[in-house]
Design a protein around this motif. Structure first.
Motif, PDB file in Angstrom:
ATOM      1  N   HIS A  18       0.829  -1.211   0.000  1.00  0.00           N
ATOM      2  CA  HIS A  18       0.000   0.000   0.000  1.00  0.00           C
ATOM      3  C   HIS A  18       0.864   1.261   0.000  1.00  0.00           C
ATOM      4  O   HIS A  18       0.467   2.287  -0.556  1.00  0.00           O
ATOM      5  CB  HIS A  18      -0.940  -0.031   1.204  1.00  0.00           C
ATOM      6  CG  HIS A  18      -1.849  -1.225   1.204  1.00  0.00           C
ATOM      7  ND1 HIS A  18      -2.965  -1.306   0.412  1.00  0.00           N
ATOM      8  CD2 HIS A  18      -1.760  -2.417   1.861  1.00  0.00           C
ATOM      9  CE1 HIS A  18      -3.554  -2.483   0.600  1.00  0.00           C
ATOM     10  NE2 HIS A  18      -2.837  -3.166   1.476  1.00  0.00           N
ATOM     11  N   TYR A  76       0.614   4.065  -2.887  1.00  0.00           N
ATOM     12  CA  TYR A  76       0.427   5.476  -2.529  1.00  0.00           C
ATOM     13  C   TYR A  76       1.516   6.354  -3.153  1.00  0.00           C
ATOM     14  O   TYR A  76       1.219   7.417  -3.731  1.00  0.00           O
ATOM     15  CB  TYR A  76       0.446   5.631  -1.008  1.00  0.00           C
ATOM     16  CG  TYR A  76       0.621   7.059  -0.541  1.00  0.00           C
ATOM     17  CD1 TYR A  76      -0.430   7.971  -0.621  1.00  0.00           C
ATOM     18  CD2 TYR A  76       1.847   7.504  -0.039  1.00  0.00           C
ATOM     19  CE1 TYR A  76      -0.264   9.287  -0.210  1.00  0.00           C
ATOM     20  CE2 TYR A  76       2.024   8.817   0.370  1.00  0.00           C
ATOM     21  CZ  TYR A  76       0.964   9.701   0.287  1.00  0.00           C
ATOM     22  OH  TYR A  76       1.129  10.999   0.679  1.00  0.00           O
ATOM     23  N   GLN A  77       2.764   5.913  -3.052  1.00  0.00           N
ATOM     24  CA  GLN A  77       3.875   6.695  -3.610  1.00  0.00           C
ATOM     25  C   GLN A  77       3.755   6.828  -5.121  1.00  0.00           C
ATOM     26  O   GLN A  77       4.049   7.890  -5.682  1.00  0.00           O
ATOM     27  CB  GLN A  77       5.203   6.032  -3.223  1.00  0.00           C
ATOM     28  CG  GLN A  77       5.517   6.143  -1.737  1.00  0.00           C
ATOM     29  CD  GLN A  77       6.705   5.315  -1.317  1.00  0.00           C
ATOM     30  OE1 GLN A  77       7.107   4.360  -2.016  1.00  0.00           O
ATOM     31  NE2 GLN A  77       7.298   5.641  -0.178  1.00  0.00           N
ATOM     32  N   LEU A 123       0.868   6.704  -6.881  1.00  0.00           N
ATOM     33  CA  LEU A 123      -0.265   7.608  -7.139  1.00  0.00           C
ATOM     34  C   LEU A 123       0.128   9.068  -6.919  1.00  0.00           C
ATOM     35  O   LEU A 123      -0.276   9.962  -7.672  1.00  0.00           O
ATOM     36  CB  LEU A 123      -1.437   7.238  -6.221  1.00  0.00           C
ATOM     37  CG  LEU A 123      -2.088   5.875  -6.457  1.00  0.00           C
ATOM     38  CD1 LEU A 123      -3.096   5.565  -5.353  1.00  0.00           C
ATOM     39  CD2 LEU A 123      -2.752   5.799  -7.823  1.00  0.00           C
ATOM     40  N   LYS A 124       0.950   9.296  -5.908  1.00  0.00           N
ATOM     41  CA  LYS A 124       1.411  10.650  -5.617  1.00  0.00           C
ATOM     42  C   LYS A 124       2.313  11.172  -6.734  1.00  0.00           C
ATOM     43  O   LYS A 124       2.190  12.326  -7.149  1.00  0.00           O
ATOM     44  CB  LYS A 124       2.160  10.653  -4.279  1.00  0.00           C
ATOM     45  CG  LYS A 124       2.422  12.035  -3.727  1.00  0.00           C
ATOM     46  CD  LYS A 124       3.056  11.945  -2.339  1.00  0.00           C
ATOM     47  CE  LYS A 124       3.311  13.345  -1.784  1.00  0.00           C
ATOM     48  NZ  LYS A 124       3.939  13.279  -0.439  1.00  0.00           N
ATOM     49  N   LYS A 139      -6.839  13.360  -4.520  1.00  0.00           N
ATOM     50  CA  LYS A 139      -6.721  13.142  -3.077  1.00  0.00           C
ATOM     51  C   LYS A 139      -7.566  11.954  -2.626  1.00  0.00           C
ATOM     52  O   LYS A 139      -7.218  11.246  -1.677  1.00  0.00           O
ATOM     53  CB  LYS A 139      -7.149  14.398  -2.317  1.00  0.00           C
ATOM     54  CG  LYS A 139      -6.091  15.479  -2.295  1.00  0.00           C
ATOM     55  CD  LYS A 139      -6.484  16.597  -1.346  1.00  0.00           C
ATOM     56  CE  LYS A 139      -5.379  17.657  -1.290  1.00  0.00           C
ATOM     57  NZ  LYS A 139      -5.729  18.768  -0.373  1.00  0.00           N
ATOM     58  N   SER A 156      -8.001   9.151  -4.201  1.00  0.00           N
ATOM     59  CA  SER A 156      -7.213   7.937  -4.425  1.00  0.00           C
ATOM     60  C   SER A 156      -6.116   7.800  -3.379  1.00  0.00           C
ATOM     61  O   SER A 156      -5.852   6.700  -2.867  1.00  0.00           O
ATOM     62  CB  SER A 156      -6.586   7.961  -5.820  1.00  0.00           C
ATOM     63  OG  SER A 156      -7.574   8.012  -6.817  1.00  0.00           O
ATOM     64  N   LEU A 157      -5.462   8.921  -3.057  1.00  0.00           N
ATOM     65  CA  LEU A 157      -4.381   8.897  -2.067  1.00  0.00           C
ATOM     66  C   LEU A 157      -4.928   8.527  -0.690  1.00  0.00           C
ATOM     67  O   LEU A 157      -4.331   7.716   0.032  1.00  0.00           O
ATOM     68  CB  LEU A 157      -3.698  10.268  -2.006  1.00  0.00           C
ATOM     69  CG  LEU A 157      -2.981  10.736  -3.273  1.00  0.00           C
ATOM     70  CD1 LEU A 157      -2.462  12.160  -3.093  1.00  0.00           C
ATOM     71  CD2 LEU A 157      -1.837   9.803  -3.635  1.00  0.00           C
ATOM     72  N   SER A 181      -7.637   6.858  -0.043  1.00  0.00           N
ATOM     73  CA  SER A 181      -8.078   5.457  -0.076  1.00  0.00           C
ATOM     74  C   SER A 181      -6.907   4.501   0.191  1.00  0.00           C
ATOM     75  O   SER A 181      -7.034   3.531   0.941  1.00  0.00           O
ATOM     76  CB  SER A 181      -8.712   5.149  -1.430  1.00  0.00           C
ATOM     77  OG  SER A 181      -9.104   3.798  -1.504  1.00  0.00           O
ATOM     78  N   ALA A 182      -5.745   4.803  -0.426  1.00  0.00           N
ATOM     79  CA  ALA A 182      -4.563   3.949  -0.245  1.00  0.00           C
ATOM     80  C   ALA A 182      -4.056   4.023   1.192  1.00  0.00           C
ATOM     81  O   ALA A 182      -3.704   2.997   1.795  1.00  0.00           O
ATOM     82  CB  ALA A 182      -3.466   4.366  -1.220  1.00  0.00           C
ATOM     83  N   LEU A 183      -4.033   5.233   1.750  1.00  0.00           N
ATOM     84  CA  LEU A 183      -3.513   5.396   3.112  1.00  0.00           C
ATOM     85  C   LEU A 183      -4.495   4.898   4.174  1.00  0.00           C
ATOM     86  O   LEU A 183      -4.067   4.522   5.271  1.00  0.00           O
ATOM     87  CB  LEU A 183      -3.173   6.860   3.367  1.00  0.00           C
ATOM     88  CG  LEU A 183      -1.924   7.385   2.637  1.00  0.00           C
ATOM     89  CD1 LEU A 183      -1.697   8.849   2.961  1.00  0.00           C
ATOM     90  CD2 LEU A 183      -0.687   6.571   2.990  1.00  0.00           C
ATOM     91  N   PHE A 240      -1.151  11.390   6.016  1.00  0.00           N
ATOM     92  CA  PHE A 240      -2.567  11.028   5.993  1.00  0.00           C
ATOM     93  C   PHE A 240      -3.371  12.026   6.828  1.00  0.00           C
ATOM     94  O   PHE A 240      -4.403  12.553   6.378  1.00  0.00           O
ATOM     95  CB  PHE A 240      -2.728   9.608   6.539  1.00  0.00           C
ATOM     96  CG  PHE A 240      -4.087   9.009   6.340  1.00  0.00           C
ATOM     97  CD1 PHE A 240      -4.884   9.359   5.252  1.00  0.00           C
ATOM     98  CD2 PHE A 240      -4.577   8.069   7.245  1.00  0.00           C
ATOM     99  CE1 PHE A 240      -6.137   8.795   5.062  1.00  0.00           C
ATOM    100  CE2 PHE A 240      -5.828   7.491   7.066  1.00  0.00           C
ATOM    101  CZ  PHE A 240      -6.607   7.862   5.980  1.00  0.00           C
TER     102      PHE A 240
END
Length: 413
Positions: free
Chosen positions: A235, A239-240, A242-243, A249, A251-252, A254-256, A272
């Motif tokens: 995860h 996240y990294q 997607l960033k 935000k 999507s970010l 959701s991952a975190l 987060f």
């Protein structure tokens, strides 16, 4: 009698192994080597037909001794490993892998690659199919070394620029390493397991050549496929990625959120919390408070100034607005019996003040709101701050005194 001889022989073998174990535990590598030599010599006189042979034991003990022995050389280790490869086909690929790891740890990259290539070409009847997983690992590590060679060529290309004629040869060689690495890395990450380093390298290859959709798909599969074991790093990598891609935000977050559920003490919880606090949605801001409280439950976060700053900022906003004090009350309810001793003792106040005044300020603000103006931590820090004539500590004291009674009564229940 022969039975008595067998019994005595078995006892002597067990005693010898016990001595070896004792020497290993005490890190007496020379003594362990001497006993292992005796053990191997005794096996030559063993005519019993035991179902489980001692070859794996010799391999593992011998490897440990040679790794630590002060007089051990690379040549001796290589010779020993080659002998171990011939002791049993069932362990051949495992021994090969361990040999490769040792070579890599000693910087012998080319020799490691050669050993992997030889192991990949190994065939032994039905054993080849039985050791399919080990063979995949052999191929994966060869792909990893191809990736390292690709990365090296890539750096050369980037340093030289794109105008020199020599770059064409470097680029062609780099693409060759890319193809070999991609094939093997792609195969290993199809197998359910924890393949962090392989996934990172494969995604790096894909991103460099602009195949972002494939990279996203690989990371999604690695993070969300139920056949794979739960893995916080999966995860983190998603996240990294997607960033880097500038994703939304939503999507970010959701991952975190999933990372928070698995590892509430992860360092990314600061990011987060920051994202959640900036949200206009009440539900997200509520989650942000929960996230930062949960992180500070862990000892590793006790002196994290950023974390206390995040909590202090959000708690202060809630107190000033006098809205959502019930959020603080809900979080504090399960912590009021142990947080005072864990975070807000006079001893910690004194130490925090001496070591990091910014940290002590943030903690004092939280302590004053949660425990009131009579809290030991708040009293010590605010007193020291006022003595030092630091303006923000005087303002801190006024703020807590002004809101103390209303807030304390409402959150204490």
């Amino acid at each position: 009698s022969s039975d008595e001889h067998k019994l005595n022989f078995k006892k002597s073998k067990e005693a010898c192994l016990s001595y070896i174990q004792d020497a290993l535990l005490q890190k007496q590598w020379k003594r362990a080597a001497e006993f292992l030599t005796c053990y191997i010599e005794s096996l030559e006189k063993d005519y019993s037909r035991e179902h489980i042979g001692p070859s794996e034991m010799i391999w593992r003990i011998g490897t440990e001794i040679l790794w630590h022995h002060s007089q051990s050389s690379m040549k001796e280790f290589n010779c020993f490993m080659e002998q171990m490869k011939t002791l049993g086909v069932k362990r051949y690929l495992k021994v090969c892998l361990e040999h490769v790891f040792h070579l890599l740890c000693n910087g012998k990259i080319d020799e490691a690659y050669q050993n992997l290539s030889l192991a990949e070409s190994w065939r032994f009847g039905e054993q080849t199919a039985i050791q399919d997983k080990e063979m995949k690992l052999i191929q994966a590590y060869r792909g990893l070394l191809d990736y390292c060679s690709w990365s090296k060529q890539k750096n050369i290309l980037l340093e030289h620029g794109e105008d020199e004629f020599s770059d064409l040869a470097v680029e062609q060689e780099m693409h060759g390493y890319f193809r070999k690495a991609a094939v093997n890395l792609k195969e290993i990450i199809k197998v359910p397991g924890v393949w962090d380093v392989f996934v990172k390298c494969y995604v790096d290859l894909l991103e460099f050549y602009g195949d972002h959709n494939e990279a996203h798909q690989v990371l999604n599969e690695y993070a969300y496929n139920s056949k794979f074991p739960a893995n916080p790093n999966a995860h983190v990598y998603l996240y990294q990625f997607l960033k880097r891609q500038g994703e939304s935000k939503k999507s970010l977050i959701s991952a975190l959120k999933i990372l928070h559920d698995i590892v509430p003490s992860h360092e990314l919880m600061i990011d987060f919390n920051t994202m959640l606090q900036k949200s206009k949605k009440r539900k997200r801001r509520r989650l942000g408070l929960e996230v930062i409280f949960a992180a500070l439950d862990y000892a590793g976060w006790k002196e994290n100034a950023k974390a206390w700053s995040c909590l202090a900022r959000q708690v202060k906003q809630i107190v000033i607005s006098e809205k959502h004090l019930d959020w603080i009350k809900q979080e504090w309810h399960s912590r009021k019996d142990w947080w005072p001793a864990f975070h807000f003792s006079r001893y910690l106040a004194k130490r925090n003040w001496q070591e990091n005044k910014s940290l002590s300020y943030e903690k004092a603000l939280v302590a004053g709101i949660l425990l009131g103006k009579d809290c030991k931590y708040f009293k010590y820090v605010s007193r020291q701050g006022c003595k030092a004539q630091l303006k923000r500590f005087r303002m801190l004291k006024k703020f807590v005194n002004r809101h103390n009674l209303t807030v304390y009564l409402r959150i204490s229940g």
